[in-house]
Design an enzyme around this catalytic site. Structure first.
Site, PDB file in Angstrom:
ATOM      1  N   ALA A 119       0.784  -1.150  -0.100  1.00 11.67           N
ATOM      2  CA  ALA A 119       0.159  -0.024   0.001  1.00 11.67           C
ATOM      3  C   ALA A 119       0.833   1.399   0.027  1.00 11.67           C
ATOM      4  CB  ALA A 119      -1.043  -0.037   1.324  1.00 11.67           C
ATOM      5  N   ASN A 125      -0.028   8.103   0.268  1.00 16.06           N
ATOM      6  CA  ASN A 125      -0.365   9.292  -0.230  1.00 16.06           C
ATOM      7  C   ASN A 125      -1.299  10.186   0.587  1.00 16.06           C
ATOM      8  OD1 ASN A 125       0.569   8.101  -2.736  1.00 16.06           O
ATOM      9  ND2 ASN A 125      -1.312   7.195  -2.690  1.00 16.06           N
ATOM     10  N   HIS A 174      -0.479   1.120   9.322  1.00 13.74           N
ATOM     11  CA  HIS A 174       0.587   1.533   8.950  1.00 13.74           C
ATOM     12  C   HIS A 174       0.565   2.672   8.068  1.00 13.74           C
ATOM     13  CE1 HIS A 174       5.137   0.929   7.632  1.00 13.74           C
ATOM     14  NE2 HIS A 174       4.706   1.606   6.733  1.00 13.74           N
ATOM     15  N   GLU A 175      -0.325   2.582   7.115  1.00 11.59           N
ATOM     16  CA  GLU A 175      -0.379   3.595   6.347  1.00 11.59           C
ATOM     17  C   GLU A 175      -1.001   4.762   6.853  1.00 11.59           C
ATOM     18  OE1 GLU A 175       1.439   3.167   3.710  1.00 11.59           O
ATOM     19  OE2 GLU A 175       1.537   0.847   3.670  1.00 11.59           O
ATOM     20  N   HIS A 211       1.460   6.830   8.803  1.00 10.56           N
ATOM     21  CA  HIS A 211       2.282   7.728   7.937  1.00 10.56           C
ATOM     22  C   HIS A 211       1.861   9.209   8.118  1.00 10.56           C
ATOM     23  CE1 HIS A 211       5.797   5.164   6.512  1.00 10.56           C
ATOM     24  NE2 HIS A 211       5.027   4.453   5.990  1.00 10.56           N
TER      25      HIS A 211
END
Ligand code: B3K
Ligand code: ZN
Length: 865
Positions: free
Chosen positions: A269, A272, A304-305, A308
């Protein structure tokens, strides 16, 4: 299809020591996309201002672009002011401050590298990290150039959903019927976080109320057929948002957070800003179409994404040598999230197992590099286990040394001080140093030196006086070439227990080893002390310690640290395999079977089914190959199978009871305790199948189970230990009922792995299967990745090596990133005996003689001698 390779003649090397700040600021970027499958037009308008005196040219990056026009302040730039070499475009004689307008044309349909703008099942999508934005427009494609992006997307009515980063600000239909949607992202960001999606998509929406009372619009976009499989990802997202507020005080910033699932994606993944793009296998799940492992992976990757957004997006990396700044920290954050939500002990055992089997292998092989590398040829090759997993271990050590309170103060300081900046690992460490008053000078060796350090532990005990001495010696990694390897700061958590009773003789203590060696002493330690050291794997080192069978058995029985309990029995398995290899007639020491039988019959151990299941799994090949170097993989496979058979036979009286005791009642729930019970039930059934026919149970489970975890397990066990008839029936039926790509991949990988049926001929059949396609990385990984990493019998043969090399060469022309990942097993030749080495090296030499992509060339050239 265009050839995605950049042919490699003389690879250029990018070095950390060459870093220079970008001499311009690009405050605002306006992008207009006129989407078309083969002729997409991109217009970029950027406001550029010089900040370094004396510079008169501007350097941009571009790759595989058709240049339509370049203007500065509305005037066309003449060709004689442009110099384009490789991926760099230089515009000479630019004013101090100007509007740059660049029009490029792209062919998304021909983009099989899946980097930049491409089509996935007819859906437009992007992947820009690390250097994909240069495939969209000419731009400074480096993370320290941060700009505010406004994106206008124009498309026909075949692509009604048009998404980009930030907030939607307008939506209109042109007189010609095309739609134009505009998105504005108020947070400055590097171009690697840019994203665009255009397609015919379904959406599931929800909301999240933040800690300051803002309502966030949550959306997951998928292909229409997949809408019944998004609920779990949405719930995982909300759990992650709440956890980041509670544990790190981090609140989401935009008003909308979107996830899009795409079927063609090079990795898991991508984070963005405001528009995460996911490999569909990391989003889609329901009980009939996903296993427990898939549910857990989805929860971890969604988190996790999302994490970020702070560790990566709000505070980003100055250059790609700092990659672990965001990845190591974010992996640490997601693993703590999973530990808090599920079982802490099991999560840590799984992470330690992965680190030791995969990252330690990388750290001892030809592509070993520090957590902060000093140079690279192709940055895509540096999204490695060292950057991610070892990077996370290094952050974990900081957490261990500082404790949770100071660590949180350090992370608060880091986020507030560097919000909106592109920084280096040093800034992260400086914040931790400032709140703790610690000097991190020596600790930085963890970031700068490659390889896995070794820790030798010697224990001396005087039963008369009770004096216990623990001698600790750190040794340089095996790959360290000279004496320049400096000692590390190694946090060593230890405890001492009594071998017979398990009673704690010295409670858990943290010792910081900073010198080459040190000695710890305890007085009046009576009884028979056994030292449990590196508890929870308190540092990513290899332990070298003479431990008797008796001591290991005591740790496996009594240690209250899950990792060390598991580690002790793993060591016993390794010793047994070692003995079997030395003398196949010698058999296996009865103590091991006694221990295993004791564990599976002990209500206290069974009370934690997930941990017991982990303890019953034999060590992975990579771990055995490392201990038994130079390894003969076929001989090790045979020894491991004998051990498994021996344990199965020894525990014969218990497996069925254990299997039955682990029955889970009620509707399927992918939560930790039910997952643990299913895991132990499946493990027990696997052992039982080695002692007698369980066709009836397998058949019944396959046909009646309410969830894919049990159905899949029945098929898998039948394939290895069921009757030929059942094995064939379940394989056929599993495929026939595999409606989704994710279930198909389970079938492909099981077929590619199965040691009795997955011959080279079978592999060729799978590669020409009607549902296999070379352009989808998930299919490629399911067949070829599984074959090379999990099917020892067929892969570790000259024909197996050849099959992989041929496939890698074929893939390199389409998708270099996938090719350079897939080749890795061949690069590990140095761990094997001469006969295997020769065949593996022959394939690498055959490959290097061809025109390879930059990606593949870097890996293969580092691996051939
Ligand atoms: N940051 C991305 C990985 C990008 C890989 C580019 N080749 C996903 C992640 O680590 O969250
Ligand atoms: Zn990441």
């Amino acid at each position: 299809m265009t050839d995605a390779r950049t042919l490699n003649t003389s690879p250029s090397i990018t070095r950390l020591s060459d870093y220079e700040p970008y001499p311009y600021v690009i405050a605002d970027v306006d992008l207009t996309f006129e989407l078309h499958p083969t002729e997409t037009r991109v217009t970029q308008r950027s406001q550029v201002r010089r900040i370094t005196q004396g510079v008169t040219s501007i350097e941009l990056n571009g790759k595989d672009l058709t240049r339509v026009s370049i203007t500065i302040d509305g005037v066309e730039v003449s060709e004689d002011r442009l110099v384009e070499i490789d991926e760099t475009l230089l515009i000479r004689q630019v004013p101090e401050s100007f509007t740059l307008e660049i029009v490029t044309q792209l062919n998304p349909k021909a983009n099989t590298a899946l980097e930049g703008l491409y089509l996935s099942n007819g859906m437009f999508c992007t992947q820009c990290e690390a250097e994909g934005f240069r495939r969209i427009t000419y731009y400074p494609d480096r993370p320290d150039v941060m700009s505010i992006f406004t994106t206008r997307i124009i498309a026909d009515d075949q692509h009604p959903v048009l998404l980009s980063n930030g907030n939607p600000i307008s939506d209109e239909v042109y007189p010609d019927g095309r739609r134009c949607v505009v998105w504005h992202d108020p947070f400055p960001k590097p171009c690697y976080l840019f994203a665009l999606v255009g397609g015919h998509l379904a959406v599931q929406q929800d909301q999240f109320l933040t800690m300051s009372g803002r309502t966030i619009d949550l959306r997951i976009y998928v292909e229409h057929k997949d809408l019944d499989r998004v609920q779990y990802a949405l719930e995982s997202l909300k759990r992650a948002m709440a956890w980041d507020e509670q544990v790190y005080g981090r609140e989401y910033d935009l008003d909308i957070f979107m996830i899009v699932a795409v079927s063609h994606f090079n990795m898991g993944a991508m984070e963005n800003k405001g528009l995460n793009i996911f490999n569909s296998s990391c989003v889609l799940a329901n009980p009939e179409a996903a296993t427990d492992q898939a549910f857990q992976r989805i929860e971890a990757i969604v988190a996790h994404e999302y994490f970020h957004n702070w560790s990566g997006n709000r505070v980003t990396c100055r250059d790609w040598f700092q990659l672990s700044l965001k990845e190591g920290f974010t992996v640490f954050r997601d693993s703590e999230f999973s530990a808090d939500i599920n079982s802490r002990a099991v999560k840590r055992i799984q992470d330690v197992n992965f680190l030791r089997s995969a990252q330690f292998t990388e750290d001892g092989g030809p592509t070993a590099h520090p957590v902060q590398p000093s140079e690279y040829q192709e940055i895509s090759n540096f999204y490695t286990l060292t950057i991610y997993e070892k990077g996370a271990e290094v952050v974990r050590m900081i957490h261990t040394l500082l404790g949770p309170v100071q660590f949180r103060q350090g992370s608060d300081l880091y986020f507030s001080r560097h919000d909106g900046q592109a920084v280096t690992i040093n800034e992260f460490i400086a914040a931790m140093a400032e709140v703790s008053g610690r000097d991190f000078g020596q600790f930085m060796h963890w970031y700068q030196q490659p390889g896995t350090p070794r820790l030798q532990v010697d224990v001396e005990h005087d039963p008369q006086s009770g004096r216990l001495q623990i001698l600790l010696t750190q040794k340089a990694p095996v790959i360290a070439k000279d004496n320049s390897h400096a000692p590390y700061v190694i946090p060593i958590s230890y405890q001492v227990i009594d071998r017979e009773s398990g009673q704690v003789l010295v409670p858990e203590t943290l010792f910081e080893l900073t010198e080459a060696s040190a000695s710890i002493e305890h007085q009046e330690v009576m009884g028979s002390p056994v030292v449990s050291v590196l508890r929870g794997l308190s540092a990513p080192v290899k332990l070298e310690m003479e431990r008797s069978t008796h001591d290991l058995a005591a740790l496996a029985r009594f240690d209250d640290d899950g990792v060390n309990r598991w580690d002790a029995i793993q060591d016993l398995y390794i010793q047994a395999i070692q003995l079997l290899l030395a003398d196949p007639e010698a058999g296996i020491q009865p103590q091991l079977a006694d221990l295993v039988c004791g564990l599976i019959a002990d209500p206290a151990t069974i009370a934690d089914p997930a941990c017991l299941a982990e303890m019953l799994m034999l060590p992975q090949d990579n771990i055995l190959w490392d201990v038994l170097k130079p390894a003969d993989p076929q001989a090790i496979l045979a020894a491991r199978q004998s051990l498994r058979q021996h344990l199965a036979d020894s525990g014969e009286a218990h497996w069925e009871d254990l299997y039955k005791a682990m029955k889970v009642d009620g509707p399927y729930e992918p939560e930790a305790s039910a997952i643990g019970r299913r895991s132990l039930a499946i493990t027990a059934l696997g052992y039982l199948a080695k002692t007698r026919s369980v066709d009836e149970i397998l058949s019944e489970r396959f046909d009646k189970a309410s969830n894919l975890t049990e159905r899949f397990a029945a098929y898998r066990i039948a394939r290895s230990d069921g009757s030929a008839g059942l094995s064939e029936r379940l394989s056929r039926n599993f495929l026939a009922e595999a409606e989704t790509d994710e279930v198909l991949d389970l079938w492909l990988s099981t077929e590619a792995m199965n040691e009795s049926t997955a011959t080279i001929d079978r592999l060729h059949e799978l590669l020409s299967h009607e549902r296999f396609t070379w352009t989808n990385p998930n299919r490629v990984r399911a067949v070829l990745g599984t074959f090379a990493n999990r099917n020892v019998r067929a892969f570790h043969t000259p024909e197996g090596y050849r099959l992989l090399a041929d496939a890698v060469l074929k893939l390199d022309a389409m998708n270099p990133q996938i090719a350079s990942r897939l080749v890795m097993p061949l690069c590990q030749w140095a761990r094997f005996t001469e006969q295997y080495q020769a065949s593996m090296k022959a394939e690498l030499r055959r490959m290097i003689a061809k025109d390879l992509s930059k990606d593949l060339y870097e890996i293969v050239s580092k691996s051939v001698d």
